[in-house]
Design a protein around this motif. Structure first.
Motif, PDB file in Angstrom:
ATOM      1  N   ARG A   1       0.844  -1.202   0.000  1.00 16.70           N
ATOM      2  CA  ARG A   1       0.000   0.000   0.000  1.00 16.70           C
ATOM      3  C   ARG A   1       0.881   1.255   0.000  1.00 16.70           C
ATOM      4  N   PRO A   2       0.521   2.280  -0.762  1.00 19.81           N
ATOM      5  CA  PRO A   2       1.283   3.543  -0.715  1.00 19.81           C
ATOM      6  C   PRO A   2       1.024   4.287   0.595  1.00 19.81           C
ATOM      7  N   MET A   3       1.974   5.149   0.949  1.00 13.26           N
ATOM      8  CA  MET A   3       1.847   5.987   2.144  1.00 13.26           C
ATOM      9  C   MET A   3       1.859   7.448   1.725  1.00 13.26           C
ATOM     10  N   LEU A   4       0.830   8.160   2.136  1.00 11.34           N
ATOM     11  CA  LEU A   4       0.717   9.566   1.755  1.00 11.34           C
ATOM     12  C   LEU A   4       1.185  10.506   2.865  1.00 11.34           C
ATOM     13  N   LEU A   5       1.019  10.069   4.113  1.00  5.47           N
ATOM     14  CA  LEU A   5       1.188  10.989   5.241  1.00  5.47           C
ATOM     15  C   LEU A   5       2.601  11.576   5.396  1.00  5.47           C
ATOM     16  N   PRO A   6       3.685  10.819   5.187  1.00  5.35           N
ATOM     17  CA  PRO A   6       5.010  11.446   5.312  1.00  5.35           C
ATOM     18  C   PRO A   6       5.223  12.584   4.318  1.00  5.35           C
ATOM     19  N   ALA A   7       4.712  12.432   3.108  1.00  3.84           N
ATOM     20  CA  ALA A   7       4.854  13.502   2.117  1.00  3.84           C
ATOM     21  C   ALA A   7       4.037  14.727   2.520  1.00  3.84           C
ATOM     22  N   VAL A   8       2.864  14.506   3.099  1.00  2.00           N
ATOM     23  CA  VAL A   8       2.044  15.634   3.557  1.00  2.00           C
ATOM     24  C   VAL A   8       2.771  16.381   4.673  1.00  2.00           C
ATOM     25  N   ALA A   9       3.370  15.635   5.600  1.00  2.00           N
ATOM     26  CA  ALA A   9       4.124  16.269   6.694  1.00  2.00           C
ATOM     27  C   ALA A   9       5.291  17.079   6.132  1.00  2.00           C
ATOM     28  N   ALA A  10       5.979  16.522   5.128  1.00  2.00           N
ATOM     29  CA  ALA A  10       7.103  17.236   4.516  1.00  2.00           C
ATOM     30  C   ALA A  10       6.617  18.501   3.818  1.00  2.00           C
ATOM     31  N   ALA A  11       5.486  18.420   3.137  1.00  2.00           N
ATOM     32  CA  ALA A  11       4.970  19.578   2.404  1.00  2.00           C
ATOM     33  C   ALA A  11       4.585  20.711   3.354  1.00  2.00           C
ATOM     34  N   LEU A  25       9.836  14.569  10.660  1.00  6.13           N
ATOM     35  CA  LEU A  25       9.969  14.735   9.207  1.00  6.13           C
ATOM     36  C   LEU A  25       9.612  16.161   8.793  1.00  6.13           C
ATOM     37  N   SER A  26       8.582  16.700   9.433  1.00  4.66           N
ATOM     38  CA  SER A  26       8.165  18.061   9.115  1.00  4.66           C
ATOM     39  C   SER A  26       9.249  19.059   9.495  1.00  4.66           C
ATOM     40  N   LEU A  27       9.862  18.851  10.635  1.00  4.34           N
ATOM     41  CA  LEU A  27      10.951  19.738  11.093  1.00  4.34           C
ATOM     42  C   LEU A  27      12.150  19.630  10.156  1.00  4.34           C
ATOM     43  N   PHE A  28      12.450  18.417   9.759  1.00  3.90           N
ATOM     44  CA  PHE A  28      13.553  18.192   8.816  1.00  3.90           C
ATOM     45  C   PHE A  28      13.285  18.913   7.496  1.00  3.90           C
ATOM     46  N   SER A  29      12.066  18.813   7.009  1.00  2.00           N
ATOM     47  CA  SER A  29      11.699  19.460   5.747  1.00  2.00           C
ATOM     48  C   SER A  29      11.789  20.983   5.876  1.00  2.00           C
ATOM     49  N   ALA A  30      11.316  21.511   7.018  1.00  2.00           N
ATOM     50  CA  ALA A  30      11.380  22.956   7.241  1.00  2.00           C
ATOM     51  C   ALA A  30      12.829  23.424   7.292  1.00  2.00           C
ATOM     52  N   GLY A  72       5.585  21.176   6.424  1.00  3.53           N
ATOM     53  CA  GLY A  72       6.796  21.691   7.068  1.00  3.53           C
ATOM     54  C   GLY A  72       7.564  22.627   6.163  1.00  3.53           C
ATOM     55  N   MET A  73       7.617  22.301   4.879  1.00  8.81           N
ATOM     56  CA  MET A  73       8.366  23.117   3.922  1.00  8.81           C
ATOM     57  C   MET A  73       7.747  24.500   3.771  1.00  8.81           C
ATOM     58  N   PHE A  74       6.411  24.563   3.729  1.00  9.85           N
ATOM     59  CA  PHE A  74       5.760  25.834   3.414  1.00  9.85           C
ATOM     60  C   PHE A  74       5.288  26.605   4.637  1.00  9.85           C
ATOM     61  N   GLU A  75       5.090  25.942   5.759  1.00  5.15           N
ATOM     62  CA  GLU A  75       4.574  26.641   6.929  1.00  5.15           C
ATOM     63  C   GLU A  75       5.624  26.857   8.012  1.00  5.15           C
ATOM     64  N   GLY A  76       6.818  26.322   7.800  1.00  5.84           N
ATOM     65  CA  GLY A  76       7.898  26.626   8.727  1.00  5.84           C
ATOM     66  C   GLY A  76       8.061  25.581   9.813  1.00  5.84           C
ATOM     67  N   ALA A  77       9.025  25.861  10.689  1.00  6.99           N
ATOM     68  CA  ALA A  77       9.438  24.883  11.704  1.00  6.99           C
ATOM     69  C   ALA A  77       8.559  24.898  12.945  1.00  6.99           C
ATOM     70  N   THR A  78       7.560  25.760  12.980  1.00  5.42           N
ATOM     71  CA  THR A  78       6.652  25.759  14.142  1.00  5.42           C
ATOM     72  C   THR A  78       5.316  25.130  13.769  1.00  5.42           C
ATOM     73  N   TRP A  79       4.659  25.725  12.774  1.00 13.17           N
ATOM     74  CA  TRP A  79       3.328  25.243  12.418  1.00 13.17           C
ATOM     75  C   TRP A  79       3.369  23.906  11.685  1.00 13.17           C
ATOM     76  N   GLY A  80       4.425  23.653  10.959  1.00 18.43           N
ATOM     77  CA  GLY A  80       4.553  22.381  10.262  1.00 18.43           C
ATOM     78  C   GLY A  80       4.578  21.206  11.217  1.00 18.43           C
ATOM     79  N   PRO A  81       5.512  21.178  12.169  1.00 14.51           N
ATOM     80  CA  PRO A  81       5.499  20.086  13.144  1.00 14.51           C
ATOM     81  C   PRO A  81       4.236  20.035  13.994  1.00 14.51           C
ATOM     82  N   LEU A  82       3.625  21.176  14.248  1.00 19.88           N
ATOM     83  CA  LEU A  82       2.375  21.161  15.024  1.00 19.88           C
ATOM     84  C   LEU A  82       1.266  20.461  14.240  1.00 19.88           C
ATOM     85  N   PHE A  83       1.183  20.793  12.957  1.00 22.30           N
ATOM     86  CA  PHE A  83       0.223  20.118  12.078  1.00 22.30           C
ATOM     87  C   PHE A  83       0.510  18.623  12.038  1.00 22.30           C
TER      88      PHE A  83
END
Lengths: 210, 165
Positions: free
Chosen positions: B40-50, B89-94, B52-63
């Motif tokens: 099965r494919p996994m979507l959630l890690p890519a969503v967390a990365a996205a 992952l979100s923090l890493f992406s940010a 984190g990339m656009f909302e920054g290191a605070t709101w990304g990890p919170l989301f």
């Protein structure tokens, strides 16, 4: 000639007039038929469409009734088999349930059922089908739900009898979990998929469970 | 405290909540039943990365923390796996988008690939902790990562568009 005309004059006249009228009659008849078909196309089309729609609706209702009947018949068969299972194993306390959610993971095999502790289900209870085949075990429990880990889950370990020789083996991870072995023979398990478990007997690998 | 709430764009918060709900539904209802090659494919890690990339290191990890909490409910073998992994992952992406990469699609796909690969490897290690090694595990890791890339591409567009507003 005169004698002939005197005897057959009327018939000849009628014949000639018939020959002259025939093409005109054919033209007029074709025209009338054409107008008649146009009239039928314009004014009977709606009634034909309405009849078609009514027949389609009746057909759809009949097909739905047939499907409902098939579903009821299959459920009836399942319940009959379950009743037969209850009669054979009166020492079992059974509770029927439905599968409400399958796990989305690639690394486990589990699902959630619609019954929980309020229905008398406890942790560690076995889960079987209406044919008596073991599906898995209750690993998480709520008041109205429970999680079942299937036998092919990596964290599951169950004992089983192998083939017709009565040999028993454990579907365990290590040979030291073997409990009993009485006779030789080849296990008969089959399946498909990317996960499998080694089947051990007398400390020797005898095959794989997929 | 009042100033904190004044800074929050409620419209944006609601949009991201709906986005999170749709992603979780897609992961459980859609991708849960699609199994090409048995994986099965996994979507959630890519969503967390996205996010984190656009909302920054605070709101990304919170989301991602909130999304991970709900994700752990549907992955029965995990307790706090996604609750810890997705914010990381979100923090890493940010961090990567702040200092090393831009926020274009190609760069996002690279980060999403790493996120998917890390998730699959972590799941494999968790499974390996309780089971014997098998080369099939590497096959599942490779397939899960590869098959997750097409849905991961879809996770880019909405956060990118909302970040420009």
């Amino acid at each position: 000639m005169k004698e002939y005309l005197r005897k057959n004059g009327i018939r000849v006249g009628m014949n000639v007039s018939g020959i002259l009228k025939a093409p005109i009659q054919k033209v007029l008849s074709s025209a009338v038929n054409w107008f008649d078909s146009m009239y039928g196309y314009l004014y009977e089309y709606d009634s034909l469409m309405a009849e078609n729609e009514s027949l389609r609706s009746q057909l759809a209702d009949a097909q739905k009734s047939a499907r409902d009947g098939i579903e009821a018949s299959e459920e009836n068969n399942r319940l009959r088999k379950l009743l037969d299972l209850r009669e054979k194993h009166t020492d079992y306390v059974m509770e029927s349930c439905k599968v409400v959610l399958w796990s989305s993971s690639n690394w486990s095999s589990a699902f959630t059922i619609s019954k929980g502790s309020t229905s008398g289900i406890e942790l560690g209870d076995a889960v079987i089908t209406e044919y008596g085949a073991v599906v898995g075990q209750i690993t998480e429990l709520g008041s109205t739900w429970a999680t079942v880990s299937t036998v092919i889950d990596v964290d599951m370990s169950v004992g089983a009898f192998v083939g017709a020789t009565g040999r028993r083996a454990d579907r365990g991870r290590r040979p030291d979990r073997i409990r009993h072995c009485r006779a030789a023979g080849q296990p008969r398990f089959a399946g498909a998929g990317l996960r499998y478990k080694e089947l051990y007997c007398c400390g020797v690998s005898r095959g794989r469970i997929f | 405290m009042g100033e904190f709430f004044e800074k929050i764009d409620l419209n944006k918060v609601l949009r991201y909540l709906v986005f999170m709900f749709l992603c979780l539904m897609a992961q459980n209802m859609v991708f849960g039943h699609i199994r090409p090659f048995g994986v099965r494919p996994m979507l959630l890690p890519a969503v967390a990365a996205a996010v984190g990339m656009f909302e920054g290191a605070t709101w990304g990890p919170l989301f991602s923390l909130l999304m991970g909490y709900f994700a752990d409910m549907s992955f029965v073998e995990h307790r706090v796996f996604f609750l810890l992994l997705l914010p990381a992952l979100s923090l890493f992406s940010a961090f990567m988008s702040q200092f090393f990469i831009n926020r274009r699609f190609f760069a996002f796909m690279g980060v999403a690939f790493l996120a998917e690969l890390i998730t699959a490897l972590m799941q494999m290690l968790k499974t390996l902790a309780g089971d014997a090694w098998s080369t099939d595990m590497l096959v599942v890791v490779a397939l899960q990562t590869a098959l997750s890339m097409p849905p991961a591409a879809l996770a880019y567009f909405l956060p990118e568009r909302w970040s420009r507003e």
